[in-house]
Design a protein around this motif. Sequence first.
Motif, mmCIF file in Angstrom:
data_model
loop_
_atom_site.group_PDB
_atom_site.id
_atom_site.type_symbol
_atom_site.label_atom_id
_atom_site.label_comp_id
_atom_site.label_asym_id
_atom_site.label_seq_id
_atom_site.Cartn_x
_atom_site.Cartn_y
_atom_site.Cartn_z
ATOM 1 N N UNK A 181 7.220 -0.501 -5.414
ATOM 2 C CA UNK A 181 6.061 -1.139 -6.065
ATOM 3 C C UNK A 181 4.774 -0.881 -5.293
ATOM 4 N N UNK A 182 3.669 -0.936 -6.041
ATOM 5 C CA UNK A 182 2.326 -0.843 -5.456
ATOM 6 C C UNK A 182 1.426 -1.775 -6.266
ATOM 7 N N UNK A 183 0.467 -2.426 -5.612
ATOM 8 C CA UNK A 183 -0.455 -3.267 -6.397
ATOM 9 C C UNK A 183 -1.389 -2.368 -7.202
ATOM 10 N N UNK A 184 -1.863 -2.871 -8.320
ATOM 11 C CA UNK A 184 -2.749 -2.059 -9.179
ATOM 12 C C UNK A 184 -4.008 -1.652 -8.407
ATOM 13 N N UNK A 185 -4.565 -2.584 -7.640
ATOM 14 C CA UNK A 185 -5.794 -2.261 -6.896
ATOM 15 C C UNK A 185 -5.530 -1.109 -5.918
ATOM 16 N N UNK A 186 -4.347 -1.124 -5.286
ATOM 17 C CA UNK A 186 -4.040 -0.030 -4.346
ATOM 18 C C UNK A 186 -3.791 1.285 -5.086
ATOM 19 N N UNK A 187 -3.143 1.223 -6.258
ATOM 20 C CA UNK A 187 -2.963 2.450 -7.060
ATOM 21 C C UNK A 187 -4.344 3.072 -7.312
ATOM 22 N N UNK A 188 -5.309 2.221 -7.635
ATOM 23 C CA UNK A 188 -6.674 2.716 -7.911
ATOM 24 C C UNK A 188 -7.295 3.306 -6.648
ATOM 25 N N UNK A 189 -7.076 2.648 -5.505
ATOM 26 C CA UNK A 189 -7.642 3.175 -4.244
ATOM 27 C C UNK A 189 -7.074 4.561 -3.943
ATOM 28 N N UNK A 280 2.002 8.182 1.742
ATOM 29 C CA UNK A 280 0.997 7.177 2.150
ATOM 30 C C UNK A 280 0.225 7.605 3.398
ATOM 31 N N UNK A 281 0.909 8.358 4.303
ATOM 32 C CA UNK A 281 0.211 8.714 5.555
ATOM 33 C C UNK A 281 -0.915 9.729 5.342
ATOM 34 N N UNK A 282 -1.008 10.293 4.132
ATOM 35 C CA UNK A 282 -2.148 11.178 3.847
ATOM 36 C C UNK A 282 -3.417 10.359 3.586
ATOM 37 N N UNK A 283 -3.262 9.037 3.497
ATOM 38 C CA UNK A 283 -4.393 8.145 3.182
ATOM 39 C C UNK A 283 -4.493 7.069 4.277
ATOM 40 N N UNK A 284 -4.796 7.490 5.525
ATOM 41 C CA UNK A 284 -4.744 6.517 6.627
ATOM 42 C C UNK A 284 -5.730 5.357 6.457
ATOM 43 N N UNK A 285 -6.761 5.549 5.653
ATOM 44 C CA UNK A 285 -7.771 4.491 5.493
ATOM 45 C C UNK A 285 -7.293 3.383 4.547
ATOM 46 N N UNK A 286 -6.181 3.618 3.824
ATOM 47 C CA UNK A 286 -5.725 2.608 2.848
ATOM 48 C C UNK A 286 -4.573 1.794 3.448
ATOM 49 N N UNK A 287 -4.787 0.470 3.507
ATOM 50 C CA UNK A 287 -3.725 -0.430 3.982
ATOM 51 C C UNK A 287 -3.288 -1.254 2.769
ATOM 52 N N UNK A 288 -2.157 -0.880 2.155
ATOM 53 C CA UNK A 288 -1.787 -1.545 0.897
ATOM 54 C C UNK A 288 -1.292 -2.964 1.116
ATOM 55 N N UNK A 289 -1.456 -3.799 0.084
ATOM 56 C CA UNK A 289 -0.945 -5.176 0.176
ATOM 57 C C UNK A 289 0.537 -5.184 -0.193
ATOM 58 N N UNK A 290 1.256 -6.198 0.299
ATOM 59 C CA UNK A 290 2.668 -6.302 -0.066
ATOM 60 C C UNK A 290 2.824 -7.111 -1.357
ATOM 61 N N UNK A 291 4.064 -7.205 -1.845
ATOM 62 C CA UNK A 291 4.316 -7.842 -3.147
ATOM 63 C C UNK A 291 3.873 -9.306 -3.156
ATOM 64 N N UNK A 292 4.161 -10.015 -2.065
ATOM 65 C CA UNK A 292 3.821 -11.451 -2.051
ATOM 66 C C UNK A 292 2.303 -11.654 -2.140
#
Length: 306
Positions: A181-189, A280-292
């Motif tokens: 899973x990925x949050x929608x906001x992170x998919x957009x990032x 994910x490591x190709x995008x070091x500037x993005x720290x995705x949120x977890x499911x909770x």
Amino acid sequence: MPAPSILLLGASGYLGVPLLAEFLTHRSKFSRLAILTDESRKHKFEDAKAKGVELIIGSYLEPDSFKGFNTVLSLLGNHAMADQPSIIKACLAAKVTEFYPSEFGGDSSQGPYVTNRYFDEKNKTRAFLAETVAKNPDSGFNYTLIMCGGFMEYVMNPIFGGDEESETFTFYGSGEKREPFTSVADVCRYTVASTLMPKSPSGARSFKIPEAWYTWSEVISTISRASGVEYKPIFLPNEEAVEKAKQFKESGDADGELTFSLKALIGSLGFEAVPEPWDNDKFPEIVPVNLETALKQYFAKSKPEV
Ligand SMILES: NC(=O)c1ccc[n+]([C@@H]2O[C@H](COP(=O)([O-])OP(=O)(O)OC[C@H]3O[C@@H](n4cnc5c(N)ncnc54)[C@H](OP(=O)(O)O)[C@@H]3O)[C@@H](O)[C@H]2O)c1
């Protein structure tokens, strides 16, 4: 690399709205930011227009609609997705150099995903894209697949099994089956960041960017923690989803068929939606949120204000 000029199709949809917002956050990195729409839909974009987004009014089947843009992202829903091969032809004729098909889910090139009804149009589009690149080696045409697994917030959608009214979660399979899973906001990032990355020499790129794996039992307990409500898990045999998909097909209900084909697939054992390795490591500037965290934000937004 020159600043990309971006054209979005389906910008008023579930994914389109937050993706446009993310592009607006990074507006200075793009030479143009536009939405392609038609007369009947243009009223949906007054707000975007006020924020400086260009509106191109035209048909997505006509090359003229795409002229002057190098990067096109399709965020079309299940039905309009069938038009993607014709859209790609129009893009090629208009000298678009990067096309993002409406993917944003699992890797449909593997195992039962290849033949599952839910992924029919996505797979036809993938095949058409590969053929387009192979047949037009000098065109500069490229494409990008974004594979994020499920949208975290979508677990509350009946397609995945959430039911806020009855406070239940229904899953056609074992609670031990896991899903990325990925949050929608992170998919957009990740998607916006990818448009600024170098193109692949092969003409095709894919980015697998799920945040993490979660078993469906974990999904349900996380929903309960995030909502503060004890959701009742209902686990049903996977064959029931297969049977329902068949019944919907026979009755000519395409949406029912698609929904239950997907339920049957995610509940079946053996194959997983986005096999590792991930990117994910190709995008070091993005720290995705977890499911909770994503679900806490979802429930906070959906609670009526007092
Ligand atoms: N991984 C996940 O959990 C997950 C969850 C949801 C979606 N997705 C994926 O995300 C992508 C977008 O889905 P979505 O849920 O955002 O879709 P959606 O909410 O149904 O939005 C579809 C968009 O396409 C537009 N559209 C539909 N028919 C059109 C036509 N004939 N001409 C022009 N525009 C048209 C719609 O505009 P109108 O409303 O004006 O028709 C809308 O803007 C899909 O690939 C989907 O599979 C993934």
